[in-house]
Design a protein around this motif. Structure first.
Motif, mmCIF file in Angstrom:
data_model
loop_
_atom_site.group_PDB
_atom_site.id
_atom_site.type_symbol
_atom_site.label_atom_id
_atom_site.label_comp_id
_atom_site.label_asym_id
_atom_site.label_seq_id
_atom_site.Cartn_x
_atom_site.Cartn_y
_atom_site.Cartn_z
ATOM 1 N N GLU A 16 55.148 -21.544 46.014
ATOM 2 C CA GLU A 16 53.863 -22.233 45.843
ATOM 3 C C GLU A 16 53.273 -21.798 44.507
ATOM 4 O O GLU A 16 53.292 -20.614 44.167
ATOM 5 C CB GLU A 16 52.922 -21.862 46.982
ATOM 6 C CG GLU A 16 51.618 -22.600 46.966
ATOM 7 C CD GLU A 16 51.739 -24.021 47.495
ATOM 8 O OE1 GLU A 16 51.260 -24.937 46.803
ATOM 9 O OE2 GLU A 16 52.288 -24.192 48.586
ATOM 10 N N LEU A 18 49.949 -22.389 41.618
ATOM 11 C CA LEU A 18 48.609 -22.871 41.315
ATOM 12 C C LEU A 18 48.456 -22.887 39.803
ATOM 13 O O LEU A 18 49.045 -22.060 39.104
ATOM 14 C CB LEU A 18 47.550 -21.953 41.936
ATOM 15 C CG LEU A 18 47.566 -21.865 43.459
ATOM 16 C CD1 LEU A 18 46.580 -20.809 43.931
ATOM 17 C CD2 LEU A 18 47.236 -23.206 44.075
ATOM 18 N N GLN A 22 43.765 -26.651 39.154
ATOM 19 C CA GLN A 22 43.431 -26.449 40.566
ATOM 20 C C GLN A 22 42.385 -25.349 40.757
ATOM 21 O O GLN A 22 41.549 -25.432 41.645
ATOM 22 C CB GLN A 22 44.687 -26.080 41.359
ATOM 23 C CG GLN A 22 45.687 -27.213 41.439
ATOM 24 C CD GLN A 22 47.036 -26.717 41.916
ATOM 25 O OE1 GLN A 22 47.539 -25.688 41.475
ATOM 26 N NE2 GLN A 22 47.622 -27.462 42.843
ATOM 27 N N HIS A 71 36.168 -26.187 48.497
ATOM 28 C CA HIS A 71 37.532 -26.555 48.092
ATOM 29 C C HIS A 71 38.435 -26.700 49.316
ATOM 30 O O HIS A 71 39.507 -26.097 49.395
ATOM 31 C CB HIS A 71 38.087 -25.503 47.122
ATOM 32 C CG HIS A 71 37.338 -25.455 45.836
ATOM 33 N ND1 HIS A 71 36.219 -24.691 45.656
ATOM 34 C CD2 HIS A 71 37.543 -26.113 44.675
ATOM 35 C CE1 HIS A 71 35.763 -24.868 44.433
ATOM 36 N NE2 HIS A 71 36.545 -25.730 43.814
ATOM 37 N N THR A 73 40.364 -29.054 50.476
ATOM 38 C CA THR A 73 41.722 -29.587 50.296
ATOM 39 C C THR A 73 42.680 -28.463 49.906
ATOM 40 O O THR A 73 43.769 -28.334 50.478
ATOM 41 C CB THR A 73 41.739 -30.703 49.230
ATOM 42 O OG1 THR A 73 40.858 -31.743 49.658
ATOM 43 C CG2 THR A 73 43.132 -31.260 49.031
ATOM 44 N N LEU A 74 42.278 -27.636 48.961
ATOM 45 C CA LEU A 74 43.105 -26.518 48.530
ATOM 46 C C LEU A 74 43.255 -25.486 49.655
ATOM 47 O O LEU A 74 44.352 -24.971 49.890
ATOM 48 C CB LEU A 74 42.502 -25.863 47.286
ATOM 49 C CG LEU A 74 43.312 -24.769 46.609
ATOM 50 C CD1 LEU A 74 44.688 -25.268 46.188
ATOM 51 C CD2 LEU A 74 42.542 -24.227 45.411
ATOM 52 N N ARG A 76 43.179 -26.000 52.873
ATOM 53 C CA ARG A 76 44.111 -26.531 53.880
ATOM 54 C C ARG A 76 45.551 -26.491 53.375
ATOM 55 O O ARG A 76 46.458 -26.132 54.114
ATOM 56 C CB ARG A 76 43.711 -27.950 54.261
ATOM 57 C CG ARG A 76 42.453 -27.990 55.091
ATOM 58 C CD ARG A 76 42.078 -29.408 55.500
ATOM 59 N NE ARG A 76 40.822 -29.400 56.211
ATOM 60 C CZ ARG A 76 39.734 -30.054 55.835
ATOM 61 N NH1 ARG A 76 39.752 -30.814 54.742
ATOM 62 N NH2 ARG A 76 38.633 -29.980 56.547
ATOM 63 N N ARG A 77 45.746 -26.873 52.133
ATOM 64 C CA ARG A 77 47.098 -26.881 51.567
ATOM 65 C C ARG A 77 47.716 -25.487 51.571
ATOM 66 O O ARG A 77 48.911 -25.308 51.824
ATOM 67 C CB ARG A 77 47.073 -27.423 50.141
ATOM 68 C CG ARG A 77 48.490 -27.679 49.603
ATOM 69 C CD ARG A 77 48.459 -28.091 48.188
ATOM 70 N NE ARG A 77 48.436 -26.839 47.420
ATOM 71 C CZ ARG A 77 48.559 -26.747 46.132
ATOM 72 N NH1 ARG A 77 48.670 -27.814 45.400
ATOM 73 N NH2 ARG A 77 48.545 -25.598 45.524
ATOM 74 N N LEU A 78 46.903 -24.472 51.295
ATOM 75 C CA LEU A 78 47.389 -23.104 51.234
ATOM 76 C C LEU A 78 47.283 -22.364 52.570
ATOM 77 O O LEU A 78 47.622 -21.190 52.659
ATOM 78 C CB LEU A 78 46.621 -22.322 50.158
ATOM 79 C CG LEU A 78 46.805 -22.834 48.730
ATOM 80 C CD1 LEU A 78 45.834 -22.130 47.790
ATOM 81 C CD2 LEU A 78 48.241 -22.647 48.281
ATOM 82 N N ASP A 79 46.796 -23.056 53.596
ATOM 83 C CA ASP A 79 46.645 -22.484 54.932
ATOM 84 C C ASP A 79 45.776 -21.223 54.916
ATOM 85 O O ASP A 79 46.114 -20.202 55.509
ATOM 86 C CB ASP A 79 48.013 -22.203 55.555
ATOM 87 C CG ASP A 79 47.924 -21.959 57.059
ATOM 88 O OD1 ASP A 79 46.995 -22.519 57.696
ATOM 89 O OD2 ASP A 79 48.756 -21.207 57.589
#
Length: 116
Positions: A16, A18, A22, A71, A73-74, A76-79
């Motif tokens: 992953e 960043l 972002q 943030h 969305t970020l 959730r994407r990164l849990d």
């Protein structure tokens, strides 16, 4: 978070990444400490001080704090499920370490050793 407030740590197995777009800031030349916080999180304040101190001690290391609620969305994407959560990025923005809870300075320095 557990009642003893010790951080849980795991190494990232997926690559992953960043980037500055972002995060809203440039990455550190050698590593970046990314802190996800929330407004009423007391351990987040102590974590901010610890990470800022470490970033100030080690040349080329940046610290960025991200408001988790702003943030989503970020997050959730990164849990990200707890605040504070700290991600340690290498110079290319790859997540090399992740910790939930208030970190100790020695643990942050050790995690940076993996990133650099």
């Amino acid at each position: 978070m557990s009642s003893d407030r010790r951080p849980t740590v795991d190494g990232q197995t997926r690559a992953e990444r960043l980037d500055a777009a972002q995060l809203g800031v440039e990455l550190g030349e050698r590593a970046t400490l990314v802190q996800f916080s929330s407004a009423f999180c007391q351990p987040c304040r102590a974590t901010r001080r610890t990470l800022a101190e470490v970033a100030g001690m080690i040349e080329g290391v940046a610290h960025v704090e991200i408001d988790a609620e702003a943030h989503l969305t970020l997050v959730r994407r990164l849990d990200i499920t707890k605040t504070p959560t700290v991600l340690v990025l290498d110079a290319d923005g790859r997540i090399v370490r992740r910790a939930a809870g208030q970190p100790r300075t020695v643990d942050v320095v050790a995690a940076l050793g993996q990133a650099m």
